[in-house]
Design an enzyme around this catalytic site. Structure first.
Site, mmCIF file in Angstrom:
data_model
loop_
_atom_site.group_PDB
_atom_site.id
_atom_site.type_symbol
_atom_site.label_atom_id
_atom_site.label_comp_id
_atom_site.label_asym_id
_atom_site.label_seq_id
_atom_site.Cartn_x
_atom_site.Cartn_y
_atom_site.Cartn_z
ATOM 1 N N TYR A 180 76.403 82.082 70.155
ATOM 2 C CA TYR A 180 76.609 81.137 71.240
ATOM 3 C C TYR A 180 75.481 81.278 72.271
ATOM 4 O O TYR A 180 74.552 82.061 72.087
ATOM 5 C CB TYR A 180 78.001 81.322 71.836
ATOM 6 C CG TYR A 180 79.094 81.042 70.823
ATOM 7 C CD1 TYR A 180 79.278 79.760 70.308
ATOM 8 C CD2 TYR A 180 79.913 82.062 70.341
ATOM 9 C CE1 TYR A 180 80.258 79.495 69.351
ATOM 10 C CE2 TYR A 180 80.896 81.804 69.381
ATOM 11 C CZ TYR A 180 81.059 80.528 68.898
ATOM 12 O OH TYR A 180 82.016 80.268 67.946
ATOM 13 N N GLY A 321 91.570 92.053 65.186
ATOM 14 C CA GLY A 321 91.697 90.615 65.186
ATOM 15 C C GLY A 321 92.890 90.104 64.418
ATOM 16 O O GLY A 321 93.993 89.985 64.924
ATOM 17 N N ARG A 322 92.692 89.803 63.140
ATOM 18 C CA ARG A 322 93.685 89.054 62.373
ATOM 19 C C ARG A 322 95.034 89.748 62.259
ATOM 20 O O ARG A 322 96.058 89.070 62.171
ATOM 21 C CB ARG A 322 93.123 88.740 60.985
ATOM 22 C CG ARG A 322 91.955 87.777 61.041
ATOM 23 C CD ARG A 322 91.454 87.405 59.662
ATOM 24 N NE ARG A 322 90.340 86.473 59.762
ATOM 25 C CZ ARG A 322 89.749 85.909 58.714
ATOM 26 N NH1 ARG A 322 90.178 86.179 57.492
ATOM 27 N NH2 ARG A 322 88.741 85.074 58.884
#
Length: 367
Positions: A180, A321-322
């Site tokens: 980004y 995370g997941r």
């Protein structure tokens, strides 16, 4: 086997209940207005057992939205939505930071209300990006930001951080990773500028340093953190040269040395290589601030991985995370050895409550 991951520790001006943090996770549950809803509040509060929650990447202005369904912190309506999230998390004893991200060139034009993605240089990312209604686009050639525009970028991060803290969140994580905008400035492959923000490692680190310092000046360094991903080489932002990486991130560390931010989160770090040793020593020994690590994508860090990062590699905390998607009470499950719910990838970006707030928690005695 003894482990430090369930120990408390001090992060910024907060004491965390454990060293298992919830990584920022793209879930695409906001509407076109970017306002967090009661569904967001329920989702994050369910996961308040994490030592620290880091929210999904949140856009500071409509001109830098990165994906459909992304929540924002660009106006008062969005701020009010995040106030509901903060209140819900705090009621359950949690600590929550907002990740603030400018999408840079990784955006579809139809997300930007008629604008063109902006970047350090007019170089396309070379990837597909997603717009409204599931549309896919080849990432367009972005508009190179003029030098005179860069104070506006800094101001957008500062205003977003102010709104986040005023909404009741405990701090912010500045997104300088994963291809980004701020990462695009750091990398020589995406930054071909010839002004004070390009060319040398020191110049390429300049904008991120200015953002961190300005945000810390607004809300306090102890509420300000940063996320980096050196040499992760994701979304077209590539950092191929080891010496350049060390020089660039060394310049970043030098530029914030006097601030003592809350923490630096690194996507992946291998202390067996030169860059990994440099990052770990630079953050923990030279800057003297907490280091949060995970194992990279996909962020499915299991218990053994988490324990290894903290107990063996010396991270202060681990970002998961997941497994937090499918296990709202992940810390309790790990602590008790309970079975885990597997994550359902088909619901990661599908919208609605299914696969977001309806994963089962452990049965408890409610008497």
């Amino acid at each position: 086997m003894s482990t430090r991951i369930f120990d408390t520790f001090i992060l910024g001006n907060r004491q965390l209940g454990n060293r298992i943090t919830m990584a920022a996770l793209t879930r695409q549950r906001a509407g076109e207005d970017g306002v967090p809803t009661e569904l967001h509040a329920e989702y994050y509060s369910q996961r308040a057992g994490a030592g620290l929650i880091v929210t999904e990447g949140t856009f500071p202005a409509f001109g830098n939205r990165a994906f459909p369904g992304q929540a924002g912190i660009a106006n008062e309506e969005q701020q009010r939505g995040w106030s509901g999230v903060a209140e819900a998390v705090h009621r359950r004893g949690g600590v929550v930071f907002m990740q603030i991200m400018h999408g840079g060139r990784v955006s579809a034009p139809d997300l930007l209300r008629g604008g063109i993605p902006e970047a350090p240089s007019a170089i396309a990312a070379g990837i597909e990006v997603h717009g409204w209604e599931g549309k896919k686009f080849q990432a367009p050639v972005p508009r190179a930001l003029d030098t005179a525009e860069l104070p506006r970028i800094v101001d957008e991060f500062v205003a977003a951080a102010r709104r986040a803290v005023d909404a009741g969140l405990d701090g912010v994580e500045i997104h300088g990773a994963n291809g980004y905008l701020l990462h695009e400035f750091l990398a020589p492959t995406s930054n071909h500028r010839d002004d004070a923000y390009g060319g040398s490692p020191e110049n390429r680190a300049r904008l991120l340093i200015e953002v961190i310092r300005a945000v810390a000046g607004e809300i306090g360094a102890q509420r300000t953190a940063v996320r980096i991903s050196p040499q992760h080489n994701v979304q077209g932002t590539v950092e191929p040269d080891e010496q350049d990486v060390i020089a660039t991130y060394g310049a970043l560390f030098s530029g914030i040395r006097d601030l003592t931010p809350a923490y630096i989160s690194v996507l992946k770090l291998d202390p067996a290589d030169r860059v990994g040793r440099f990052l770990r020593d630079g953050i923990q020994r030279e800057l003297g601030i907490p280091l949060i690590l995970n194992t990279g994508f996909p962020t499915v860090t299991g218990y053994d991985d988490a324990r290894h990062l903290v107990d063996d590699l010396g991270a202060d905390a681990v970002a998961v995370g997941r497994l937090f998607i499918s296990n709202p009470d992940l810390v309790e499950r790990w602590a008790t050895g309970a079975e885990l719910n597997p994550p359902d990838a088909s619901t990661f970006y599908s919208g609605g409550a299914h696969g977001y707030t309806d994963y089962p928690e452990l049965a408890r005695d409610r008497s």
